[in-house]
Design a protein around this motif. Structure first.
Motif, PDB file in Angstrom:
ATOM      1  N   LEU A 539       0.735  -1.163  -0.181  1.00 19.21           N
ATOM      2  CA  LEU A 539       0.084   0.031  -0.153  1.00 19.21           C
ATOM      3  C   LEU A 539       0.936   1.177   0.011  1.00 19.21           C
ATOM      4  N   ASP A 540       1.925   1.275   0.729  1.00 22.35           N
ATOM      5  CA  ASP A 540       3.105   2.430   0.634  1.00 22.35           C
ATOM      6  C   ASP A 540       3.434   2.631  -0.539  1.00 22.35           C
ATOM      7  N   VAL A 541       4.067   1.612  -1.422  1.00 23.92           N
ATOM      8  CA  VAL A 541       4.645   1.540  -2.687  1.00 23.92           C
ATOM      9  C   VAL A 541       3.278   2.442  -3.578  1.00 23.92           C
ATOM     10  N   LEU A 542       2.149   1.777  -3.494  1.00 21.56           N
ATOM     11  CA  LEU A 542       0.986   2.335  -4.507  1.00 21.56           C
ATOM     12  C   LEU A 542       0.430   3.693  -4.081  1.00 21.56           C
ATOM     13  N   GLN A 543       0.677   4.226  -2.932  1.00 18.38           N
ATOM     14  CA  GLN A 543       0.229   5.476  -2.492  1.00 18.38           C
ATOM     15  C   GLN A 543       1.639   6.424  -2.932  1.00 18.38           C
ATOM     16  N   SER A 544       2.797   5.916  -3.058  1.00 21.53           N
ATOM     17  CA  SER A 544       3.800   6.522  -3.695  1.00 21.53           C
ATOM     18  C   SER A 544       3.811   6.649  -4.967  1.00 21.53           C
ATOM     19  N   PHE A 545       3.379   5.529  -5.639  1.00 22.23           N
ATOM     20  CA  PHE A 545       3.093   5.737  -7.050  1.00 22.23           C
ATOM     21  C   PHE A 545       1.961   7.159  -7.345  1.00 22.23           C
ATOM     22  N   ALA A 546       0.989   7.024  -6.467  1.00 18.72           N
ATOM     23  CA  ALA A 546      -0.059   8.001  -6.821  1.00 18.72           C
ATOM     24  C   ALA A 546       0.661   9.422  -6.413  1.00 18.72           C
TER      25      ALA A 546
END
Length: 818
Positions: A539-546
């Motif tokens: 989830l941290d990586v995905l919010q980082s992508f966002a």
């Protein structure tokens, strides 16, 4: 080494192990039951670069892998790699040494373990890869017995992988020693559904670091917006091993899109992660190896509470009809451990822990300052100055108002969390109340400020602050006398004091047992905690992508099963940010590859942007399959199983290989390993030798890529003759089948008056002028040299460079001008 404080051990381990790659044996002291041998010393751990557990100098943003490699009789290679500090464990099987070389480059281990019988020569691909990443190379004999300390069953992996696991386990047992039995890892993760990138491609695309070996300007550095250490490590893994699973890629993109369009949700999640999530995987590993303290248990408590907050926040947001099923699926995989978090929170007194940590830090800082300046010796003792006590006037009140004697016990465990601890604490306070009553009665009896104390060397004594003789209580026995004070033994105080000491020891032992119980309870839920931690990392990586999509204007690509790469207004993030610092704009370019032609032949001048164009499209494919949005106006990516690059080259003097030899070796790898679903970026193939040979090599490579392999290829070259050989502009091309696979594009040099500038715009066509003379002049070549070069070039163009009359050339260009 000896003679330095234990809290400075990390300082020396960093120098010896991490910086110099040495082995350090740590010897601990243990109590024994033998009368003549009260203590026993033995080596409990041998620290090597790949077996670091919880040292403070460990990079929190990168894994510290140790990799074991074995080779079977059939020539297959088994790989098993583990981060001891996080329990990240993976395995792989490779068919050849070159594949192993590429895996080593991708994994970037700190230590590589080989079998003594498989010591490879310096020119071997495995040796070359180990040397390139500057890893420590360790060798041991293959363990004869199959050990199962990592809990991996042979049925879950191939024979080659299990052999590597066996080697890794055997090596770890020689390093972790007494910590090895407690080592627990999850089931190994396989890497069969990931995009392959060889060592040359990872370097050319500057994924982890730039060509100058700096992280600044790398793709990871530019794109990362993670807020947790585990998320940062997973971010690197996703970019170095993008997925080839379309459902997984689209699921990641859906969550990124949700965060991007719901900014309040995104910021709330980021804030919870930033303030409450520590390095959970490394904390769990410390707990499993019995190297934890109470602070680690509090970190687990904070993680559980933060996980519940995130789930509650997501549930409140995803109740809307527009919510994606992907995020719901992510939430279903999470398991709430609310009860465990409550028990940890109710049991541990965080205020006491914080106070102790502050005291310890202050003491450590004080000692370090003395030690570093050379003022600390074996005689150095920080003894507070004792002021002379003044005789207190009798008019001051003698009786003490506080009901309890002495200081309160600083409980790490709250007494109310355990009936036994509550009972012991109550008994302890009852004794303190009796002591205070006794103290007040003695003061009242002797009309002095008598105090009850415990002194080393004397024990529990009654202290009189004056040397004068008074009618003493008959129960007092003189213990010690000075010119200013007297101390006495009192049987009741001795009895109370001994009981206080016994109760204090029982309380300490009870707290220790309760803390160990909490530790074991955490370990019971370790699998769930690890799964939750890994899900939170995702989830941290995905919010980082966002966040990166918002900051860098990235768009969601469409990923499918086609063989196309359609990119509109593509950009290279690293070059774009570099130009922005110079207040310049990046020139965007389109790409339509695969539908009408699978190979684009790109010609153009030096500095025209060909290499940047090649790299940016490869990076866009990497980002798309990692689940990120991409730097483009729009993009459609047909899944790529591997990216190969032949971009840039230099001499390999260590192996006595020229630039052309290095280039041909990398090109040979591409032709042997690429498939029809691969993506190849090739720049200036054949430039390291004479023109005719280079042209021949370039044509043969181009033909193999387009006709035999039929992979998507961007082929940049200065050999514009290749276009003629492929029939560009002719009604009847030499090879109709080949011409259908190739499209022609170029960049150009634009002239406005006396001003020349590179357009960096990729357009259809062929550029037959490299404009190298212009670039050489811009680089500051002497004017007379440039005049001669211009005349020589004009002569060669006029007479044709295939058959140059060298004598005539020299005579004509060096002829004196009238």
């Amino acid at each position: 080494m000896a003679g330095f404080p234990i809290h400075q051990l990390d300082k020396y381990l960093k120098v010896l192990v991490q910086e110099h790659g040495k082995l350090v044996a740590i010897c601990d002291e243990f109590k024994t039951d033998v009368k003549n041998l009260p203590f026993q010393r033995r080596v409990t751990r041998v620290v090597s670069p790949g077996t670091l557990i919880d040292e403070r100098f460990l990079d929190p943003f990168h894994n510290n892998f140790i990799l074991a490699i074995t080779e079977s009789e059939e020539g297959k290679f088994g790989l098993a790699w583990l981060d001891v500090s996080t329990a990240d464990f993976q395995t792989s099987e490779c068919a050849d040494a070159k594949s192993v070389r590429d895996e080593i480059a991708r994994i970037a281990p700190r230590e590589v373990v080989l079998v003594h019988d498989n010591i490879y020569p310096p020119e071997h691909p495995i040796s070359e890869a180990i040397r390139r990443i500057q890893a420590v190379n360790s060798q041991i004999s293959m363990p004869e017995e199959i050990t199962n300390s990592l809990g991996v069953e042979e049925t879950n992996v191939s024979a080659a992988e299990f052999s590597a696991i066996n080697l890794l386990t055997g090596y770890l047992s020689t390093r972790l020693l007494e910590h090895m039995p407690d080592m627990h890892v999850d089931a190994p993760q396989h890497t069969d559904k990931t995009m392959h990138m060889d060592a040359a491609t990872l370097a050319a695309l500057e994924i982890r670091e730039t060509n100058e070996r700096s992280t600044r300007g790398s793709l990871v550095n530019i794109l990362r917006r993670t807020v947790t250490q585990g998320g940062a490590r997973l971010f690197v893994h996703w970019l170095t091993a993008p997925s080839t699973s379309i459902p997984l890629i689209r699921a990641r993109q859906s969550i990124v899109d949700l965060f991007l369009h719901r900014s309040f949700l995104h910021q709330d999640i980021r804030m919870i992660m930033h303030t409450s999530i520590g390095d959970v995987l490394r904390t769990l590993q410390r707990i499993s190896l019995r190297r934890n303290d109470v602070q680690d248990l509090l970190e687990i408590r904070d993680f559980i509470q933060a996980m519940d907050q995130i789930l509650d926040r997501l549930k409140s947001e995803t109740s809307a009809p527009v919510s994606g099923s992907e995020l719901n699926e992510w939430m279903l995989r999470c398991t709430s451990l609310h009860e465990l978090g409550e028990r940890l929170g109710e049991a541990i007194d965080e205020r006491v822990m914080q106070k102790r940590m502050e005291q310890q830090a202050a003491l450590s800082k004080q000692f370090d300052s003395l030690y570093d300046t050379g003022e600390a010796t074996t005689e150095t003792v920080d003894v507070p100055k004792v002021r002379k006590q003044r005789r207190v006037p009798v008019s001051m009140p003698l009786l003490l108002e506080e009901p309890l004697w002495g200081d309160d016990i600083e409980h790490l465990i709250r007494p109310d969390s355990s009936p036994l601890l509550r009972t012991l604490t109550d008994q302890y306070n009852e004794c303190r109340a009796k002591a205070r009553i006794l103290e007040n009665s003695l003061r009242q009896r002797h009309e002095e400020h008598v105090t009850l104390k415990f002194l080393l060397g004397q024990g529990y004594i009654v202290h009189f602050p004056s040397p004068r003789s008074t009618a003493l209580d008959e129960s007092l026995t003189l213990a010690y006398k000075t010119k200013t004070t007297r101390t006495f033994y009192h049987p009741e105080w001795s009895k109370i004091g001994m009981k206080l000491q016994k109760l204090r020891d029982q309380i300490t032992e009870c707290e220790s047992r309760l803390l160990d119980t909490l530790r074991l309870e955490v370990l019971v839920h370790s699998s769930t905690l690890r799964r939750n931690a890994r899900l939170l990392d995702q989830l941290d990586v995905l919010q980082s992508f966002a966040q990166a999509a918002k900051d860098l204007s990235l768009v969601r690509p469409h990923v499918d099963e086609s063989y196309e790469l359609d990119i509109c207004d593509g950009r290279h993030l690293g070059v774009e940010l570099g130009l922005m610092e110079q207040e310049r704009l990046f020139t965007k370019n389109d790409l339509e590859l695969g539908q009408n032609a699978r190979l684009h032949l790109i010609t153009g001048p030096n500095m025209g942007g060909k290499s940047t164009f090649l790299r940016q499209n490869a990076i866009i494919a990497v980002l798309a399959q990692a689940g990120s949005f991409v730097p483009a106006g729009a993009a459609r990516i047909g899944v790529v199983d591997a990216i190969f690059s032949r971009v840039g080259a230099k001499d390999d003097l260590f192996h006595n290989r020229s630039t052309f030899m290095v280039e041909m070796s990398e090109t040979a790898d591409i032709l042997q390993r690429a498939s029809s679903r691969s993506f190849v970026i090739a720049d200036e193939i054949g430039r390291g030798t004479n023109t005719s040979v280079g042209l021949a090599v370039a044509f043969s490579v181009l033909h193999s890529l387009a006709a035999r392999i039929q992979c998507r290829t961007l082929f940049a070259t200065h050999y514009y003759e290749l276009a003629d050989m492929l029939g560009f502009g002719q009604d009847q091309p030499p090879s109709p089948n080949l011409s259908q696979q190739v499209a022609f594009f170029c960049t150009n040099l634009v002239k406005h008056g006396e001003v020349l500038w590179f357009s960096h715009r990729v357009r259809p066509g062929v550029n037959r002028d490299s404009h190298g003379l212009v670039v050489a002049r811009l680089a500051g070549m002497p004017e007379d040299t440039m005049e001669l070069a211009t005349k020589t070039h004009a002569w060669i163009v006029q007479h044709g460079r295939a058959h140059i009359d060298t004598h005539g050339l020299v005579q004509d260009v060096l002829k004196p001008q009238p």
